[in-house]
Design a protein around this motif. Structure first.
Motif, mmCIF file in Angstrom:
data_model
loop_
_atom_site.group_PDB
_atom_site.id
_atom_site.type_symbol
_atom_site.label_atom_id
_atom_site.label_comp_id
_atom_site.label_asym_id
_atom_site.label_seq_id
_atom_site.Cartn_x
_atom_site.Cartn_y
_atom_site.Cartn_z
ATOM 1 N N GLU A 45 1.840 13.280 -16.771
ATOM 2 C CA GLU A 45 0.731 12.162 -16.215
ATOM 3 C C GLU A 45 1.613 10.778 -16.572
ATOM 4 O O GLU A 45 1.465 10.383 -17.528
ATOM 5 C CB GLU A 45 -0.592 12.129 -17.200
ATOM 6 N N ILE A 46 2.254 10.106 -15.486
ATOM 7 C CA ILE A 46 2.848 8.984 -15.547
ATOM 8 C C ILE A 46 2.309 7.807 -14.845
ATOM 9 O O ILE A 46 3.027 6.801 -14.950
ATOM 10 C CB ILE A 46 4.400 9.439 -15.168
ATOM 11 N N GLY A 47 1.121 8.082 -14.547
ATOM 12 C CA GLY A 47 0.173 6.904 -14.166
ATOM 13 C C GLY A 47 0.162 7.202 -12.369
ATOM 14 O O GLY A 47 0.852 7.748 -11.737
ATOM 15 N N ASP A 48 -1.031 6.802 -12.063
ATOM 16 C CA ASP A 48 -1.310 6.993 -10.482
ATOM 17 C C ASP A 48 -0.598 6.129 -9.748
ATOM 18 O O ASP A 48 0.024 6.625 -8.780
ATOM 19 C CB ASP A 48 -3.049 6.530 -10.376
ATOM 20 N N THR A 49 -0.544 5.055 -9.997
ATOM 21 C CA THR A 49 0.661 4.055 -9.267
ATOM 22 C C THR A 49 1.997 4.821 -9.316
ATOM 23 O O THR A 49 2.512 4.822 -8.177
ATOM 24 C CB THR A 49 0.561 2.644 -9.821
ATOM 25 N N ARG A 50 2.625 4.912 -10.238
ATOM 26 C CA ARG A 50 4.136 5.601 -10.199
ATOM 27 C C ARG A 50 3.953 6.613 -9.447
ATOM 28 O O ARG A 50 5.074 6.975 -8.580
ATOM 29 C CB ARG A 50 4.516 5.712 -11.572
ATOM 30 N N LEU A 51 2.982 7.781 -9.548
ATOM 31 C CA LEU A 51 3.109 9.047 -8.833
ATOM 32 C C LEU A 51 2.905 8.633 -7.370
ATOM 33 O O LEU A 51 3.711 9.343 -6.287
ATOM 34 C CB LEU A 51 1.733 9.744 -9.043
ATOM 35 N N THR A 52 2.118 7.872 -6.916
ATOM 36 C CA THR A 52 1.888 7.445 -5.572
ATOM 37 C C THR A 52 3.178 6.681 -4.923
ATOM 38 O O THR A 52 3.388 7.117 -3.897
ATOM 39 C CB THR A 52 0.745 6.284 -5.519
ATOM 40 N N VAL A 53 3.786 5.750 -5.755
ATOM 41 C CA VAL A 53 5.110 5.141 -5.164
ATOM 42 C C VAL A 53 6.046 6.187 -5.026
ATOM 43 O O VAL A 53 6.892 6.229 -3.915
ATOM 44 C CB VAL A 53 5.571 4.168 -6.185
ATOM 45 N N MET A 54 6.429 7.360 -6.074
ATOM 46 C CA MET A 54 7.283 8.507 -6.112
ATOM 47 C C MET A 54 6.996 9.291 -4.746
ATOM 48 O O MET A 54 7.711 9.469 -4.106
ATOM 49 C CB MET A 54 7.337 9.078 -7.341
ATOM 50 N N ALA A 55 5.884 9.700 -4.436
ATOM 51 C CA ALA A 55 5.533 10.347 -3.581
ATOM 52 C C ALA A 55 5.648 9.686 -2.256
ATOM 53 O O ALA A 55 6.089 10.139 -1.330
ATOM 54 C CB ALA A 55 3.945 11.135 -3.443
#
Length: 126
Positions: A45-55
């Motif tokens: 869990e690294i944060g929704d925003t970071r996950l979305t940006v990485m994806a």
């Protein structure tokens, strides 16, 4: 306009799309969500925003690679097309030369036949 409910990272989003594109949009969302799940599994869990940006960056990277491959295939297709056109032009040139030679041979055979006929008529009149 049609509306579709998609789930990204456990959250529901209502999206508008053209009629008939609902299944396609749902599939795209599921695929994108797969990237997020993959990164969530790898990094936690690294944060929704970071996950979305990485994806998003991963998707754009794949798109970039696909565009490179497409450009390479287009260049290869252009080269093959040019080579095919060159071969076709060469074949047409050879066909024209062959036709000209065949015409020359036909004229020679005709002149020989005419000479033989003339010689045969000369021997009959003597």
């Amino acid at each position: 306009m049609a509306e579709v409910s998609v789930e990204i990272n456990g959250r529901k989003f209502r999206m508008a799309c053209e009629d008939g594109q609902e299944t396609h949009l749902s599939g795209l969302a599921a695929r994108f969500n797969g990237y997020i799940d993959e990164y969530k599994g790898a990094f936690g869990e690294i944060g929704d925003t970071r996950l979305t940006v990485m994806a998003g960056i991963a998707v754009v990277d794949e798109l970039n690679e696909a565009e490179k491959k497409l450009a390479a295939l287009k260049a290869e297709l252009d080269a093959v097309t040019k080579a095919g056109n060159d071969v076709a032009a060469e074949a047409e040139g050879m066909e024209a030369k062959f036709a000209a030679k065949l015409g020359d041979v036909a004229r020679r055979i005709e002149s020989i036949a005419t000479a033989i006929d003339a010689a045969g008529q000369d021997t009959q009149t003597q």
